[in-house]
Design an enzyme around this catalytic site. Structure first.
Site, PDB file in Angstrom:
ATOM      1  CG  ASP A 144      -2.173   0.888   0.973  1.00  0.00           C
ATOM      2  OD1 ASP A 144      -2.122   1.749   0.061  1.00  0.00           O
ATOM      3  OD2 ASP A 144      -3.182   0.740   1.697  1.00  0.00           O
TER       4      ASP A 144
HETATM    5  C1  BGC Z   1      -5.130   3.057  -0.021  1.00  0.00           C
HETATM    6  C2  BGC Z   1      -5.167   2.014  -1.106  1.00  0.00           C
HETATM    7  C3  BGC Z   1      -5.027   2.675  -2.453  1.00  0.00           C
HETATM    8  C4  BGC Z   1      -3.736   3.452  -2.477  1.00  0.00           C
HETATM    9  C5  BGC Z   1      -3.422   4.107  -3.812  1.00  0.00           C
HETATM   10  C6  BGC Z   1      -3.996   4.010  -0.163  1.00  0.00           C
HETATM   11  O1  BGC Z   1      -4.200   5.116   0.639  1.00  0.00           O
HETATM   12  O2  BGC Z   1      -5.074   2.452   1.239  1.00  0.00           O
HETATM   13  O3  BGC Z   1      -6.358   1.314  -1.027  1.00  0.00           O
HETATM   14  O4  BGC Z   1      -5.068   1.725  -3.469  1.00  0.00           O
HETATM   15  O5  BGC Z   1      -3.835   4.453  -1.489  1.00  0.00           O
HETATM   16  O6  BGC Z   1      -4.157   5.233  -4.013  1.00  0.00           O
END
Ligand code: BGC
Length: 762
Positions: A299
């Site tokens: 993540d």
């Molecule tokens: C989230 C993810 C997301 C990623 C990319 C993160 O803050 O937890 O679910 O895919 O950002 O934007």
């Protein structure tokens, strides 16, 4: 996209970046015509070979620097071009900055010489999310889960996958599958409910649909990312059996049913170890026991080490500079040189990424932006909402709306649009937002209302009726609007968003408004738009309640069609609606709920273990406000002829459902099993199967369900086996978890089987 959590570390990231040694030198550009045609002849482009064989062939042709390029991703921060070239693979920050699709979630350079395309990553489960691009939003994933029909989530996945492809993206950061353990979790709307089987089926449907567009989808966030408060610093404490029988099982089943190209590891720690460097979860359970062949991406901002993370099983660092350091940049190169990360590990990382690109069709079918049929896609979103809206209460059959000459519509901008959740999944509406977007923190955390007005749609369906709108912000004016109307429809809402947990109590006097309207008009209907469960202190005072969750791009039309009976509601709750705070496992959320995720490390003890949602309620004899699986219809059904027989691979269940009313309708036959004494289940009962059936008046349909043996077993940590206890199991056919219609017993023999699965297809 950018979170407060990421933002705070950005400054530190740049500080570290500018003091760093040697560089990589590889180009990050898209393939030229010459390199594309040369690579088209390459042996790995032979489609008769398996994805594994093809990945191996490319891997052999790659230089070390090319391999390193593939394990390091970027986010489109304005400062990208200023990154220290010595820190990043390829050493060309300017090229990286130019290649990222503006406002995309992420980007990983390709290797044009070998025909490997760049990875263009976009959020998310509800639709292509990009502040600069207007795209179609499905209902929230939790809403879609309320359809209890994987075909609905699959159709949604096909739609958003096609919009991703047509927008130039080949990696979809979708597939949210954290069990709804904490009803106040700000991201519950991105997930598919509280039960491992239902959630796995619904998320798997979305991933299958998305990947049918020959792109990769993730499944996320691995694992036990059950609350947003302190998500980057908390440790989810849970025993291995409980984890295997809950969130672990949900991921295991969903991965088997949809083969996502990538798994996104989560921000939080699990039993004290960060999700993206958690060897027991990554190397052990996912890649070992489940024989997962795809790659683990982090993540955005979830990586904390190089050697530890690489050796634990992380395959790709995402979204730099979301993390404090370029852990999989120069630092990984050095760790490979000094042997602290073996070369075989880097080869494995790259092979896994290549496998996903081949297996999902990204290599053979490069994405090319193209026109999008927004009208057709809005119909997909509307169909999903129509099958997901849950009729919670309908006293005296007030709904569907009959002839009324005067209706008061109150609250929640129902004259203009419907609500969506915020954060990295917040899709920019086609045609612009219904009302100006409200920022709920940083720019990425937006309160968006889709331009689909329930009131306008009602007016279209009931042209003879006079609708009056009241904003619902003043108790007096709302009740005045309700007096003298034939009926009053109050729209209430609860906004939820990433990085913040919420409250189950509606804000801004909405409860007071409902109560006042209910006093003013005996025919009051409430439509709830929410991220998940909410408290309803007025539920006894109103005649009908509709749960629409966040109903997506055409949610207003869908709500109106359910209210008028053009659509017979068939949604069933994928979560429990608790009656009050005392029924929750945790009265308060641990950690600071300030959206920042900073401060000293702390733990959240998931003492409920696998007894999540209705299982907790069953275990403690609690009566919720509305039970898991609950949902009414404008027709009635009989559930008949339940039988259970032991089959080779599990237990086979048969039953029949009959529409005993006068309208077409659909219902869900829900099968629960009650464990015998001595079985180490987390709670008395589990959902083991379900089937949604569409029936005309008088029609009967048969259903057959094969129960997966893991749903009848408990996990034995000492041997790594699933264990079925000998005994008599009660099989229940139910209309809802609190509405069992028939029961049979089945005697099962004792059985043990390994948690290790055979490898996925090559
Ligand atoms: C989230 C993810 C997301 C990623 C990319 C993160 O803050 O937890 O679910 O895919 O950002 O934007």
């Amino acid at each position: 996209m950018q979170s407060p959590f990421r933002k705070t570390i950005l400054a530190q990231a740049f500080a570290v970046l500018f003091f760093s040694p040697t560089a990589f030198l590889v180009h990050a550009a898209e393939p030229s015509a010459a390199s594309a045609s040369a690579s088209a002849q390459a042996p790995w482009m032979d489609r008769s070979k398996t994805a594994t064989q093809r990945a191996d062939l490319v891997l052999k042709a790659m230089t070390q620097d090319e391999k390193l390029l593939m394990v390091f991703g970027y986010a489109p921060y304005a400062e990208l071009a200023k990154l220290d070239p010595k820190m990043i693979p390829g050493g060309k920050p300017g090229e990286v900055a130019a290649a990222v699709i503006p406002e995309a979630a992420g980007y990983v350079p390709g290797v044009p010489r070998l025909g490997i395309p760049a990875q263009h990553e976009t959020d998310a489960s509800m639709g292509v999310r990009n502040i600069k691009l207007e795209r179609t939003s499905l209902p929230s994933s939790l809403a879609t889960a309320a359809s209890w029909d994987p075909k609905v989530s699959e159709a949604g996945g096909v739609m958003i996958g096609s919009e991703a492809r047509q927008s130039g993206f080949n990696i979809l950061l979708a597939g949210g599958l954290n069990l709804v353990r904490e009803p106040r979790n700000g991201r519950n709307f991105e997930y598919t409910g509280e039960d491992p089987l239902l959630a796995a089926e619904m998320t798997a449907g979305l991933i299958r649909g998305a990947q049918s567009n020959r792109i990769v989808s993730t499944i996320k966030h691995y694992l036990i990312n059950a609350q947003e408060a302190g998500r980057g610093i908390l440790s989810a404490q849970i025993s291995e059996p409980a984890m295997r029988m809950s969130d672990g099982l949900a991921f295991e089943l969903a991965i088997e049913k949809s083969s996502p190209g990538s798994v996104m590891c989560s921000y939080n720690r699990i039993n004290d170890v960060y999700g993206c460097e958690n060897a027991p979860l990554l190397k052990g359970m996912l890649k070992g026991d489940w024989a997962y062949k795809g790659y683990v991406m982090s993540d955005w901002g979830a990586v904390h080490s190089t050697v530890f993370a690489a050796n634990a099983g992380l395959d790709q660092q995402s979204g730099f500079p979301s993390d404090k350091q370029a852990y999989f940049g120069q630092m990984l190169k050095e760790a490979l040189e000094d042997g602290s990360v073996p070369q075989a590990r880097l080869d494995d990382m790259v092979r896994r990424i290549l496998w996903a690109l081949f297996d999902k069709g990204v290599m053979d079918h490069p994405v090319k932006p193209g026109p999008i049929d927004f009208a057709a896609n809005a119909r997909v979103a509307q169909a999903a909402a129509e099958q997901s809206i849950v009729l919670l209460k309908n006293d005296g059959g007030l709904l569907p709306l009959g002839k009324a000459s005067k209706v008061a519509i109150i609250g929640s901008h129902a004259d203009k649009g419907v609500l969506a959740g915020g954060g990295s999944s917040g899709v920019t509406p086609v045609g612009g937002p219904a009302i100006p977007i409200v920022l709920r923190g940083d720019a990425w955390l937006r309160e968006i209302w889709h331009p689909s007005s329930p009131m306008k749609a009602l007016q279209g369906l009931l042209p003879e009726t006079r609708f009056n709108f009241d904003e619902g912000t003043s108790v007096e004016s709302a009740s005045q609007a309700a007096v003298g109307a034939d009926l009053a429809i109050v729209f209430v809402h609860q906004w939820m968003g990433e990085s913040l947990d919420g409250s189950l109590t509606l804000d801004s006097k909405q409860d007071e408004v409902v109560s006042a309207v209910a006093r003013a008009n005996p025919n009051t209907i409430v439509v709830v738009q929410s991220g998940g469960a909410v408290f309803m202190p007025w539920h006894k005072d109103v005649r009908a309640i509709v749960a629409a969750f966040y109903p997506g791009a055409a949610g207003g039309e869908a709500i109106a069609r359910v209210l008028t009976g053009a659509v017979n509601p068939s949604g069933r709750l994928p979560i429990t609606f608790p009656a009050d705070l005392n029924q929750l496992v945790r009265k308060e959320i641990d950690g600071k709920n300030d959206g920042k995720s900073e401060g000293p490390l702390f733990s959240v003890r998931y003492t409920e273990g696998a007894a999540v949602g209705y299982k907790w309620f069953d275990l403690h004899g609690l009566k919720p406000l509305y039970a898991f699986g609950h949902g009414l219809s404008y027709t009635s059904f009989d559930y008949e002829k339940l039988s259970a027989t032991q089959a080779k691979t599990g237990v086979s269940i048969k039953f029949q459902v009959r529409n005993t009313g006068r309208r077409d309708g659909a219902t869900v036959g829900q099968v629960y099993v009650r464990a015998p004494q001595g079985a180490h289940w987390e709670a008395p009962r589990r959902l083991v199967g379900f089937d949604k059936l569409k029936l005309q008046p008088g029609e009967s349909k048969k259903a057959t369900i094969l129960i997966d043996p893991r749903l009848l077993a408990s996990f034995d940590e000492s041997t790594g086996e699933w264990v079925i206890t000998k005994g008599s199991y009660e099989v229940q056919l139910a209309a809802a978890s609190d509405e069992v219609r028939s029961r049979v017993q089945i005697q099962l023999d004792a059985r043990r089987f390994s948690a290790k699965r055979a490898a996925q297809k090559p």
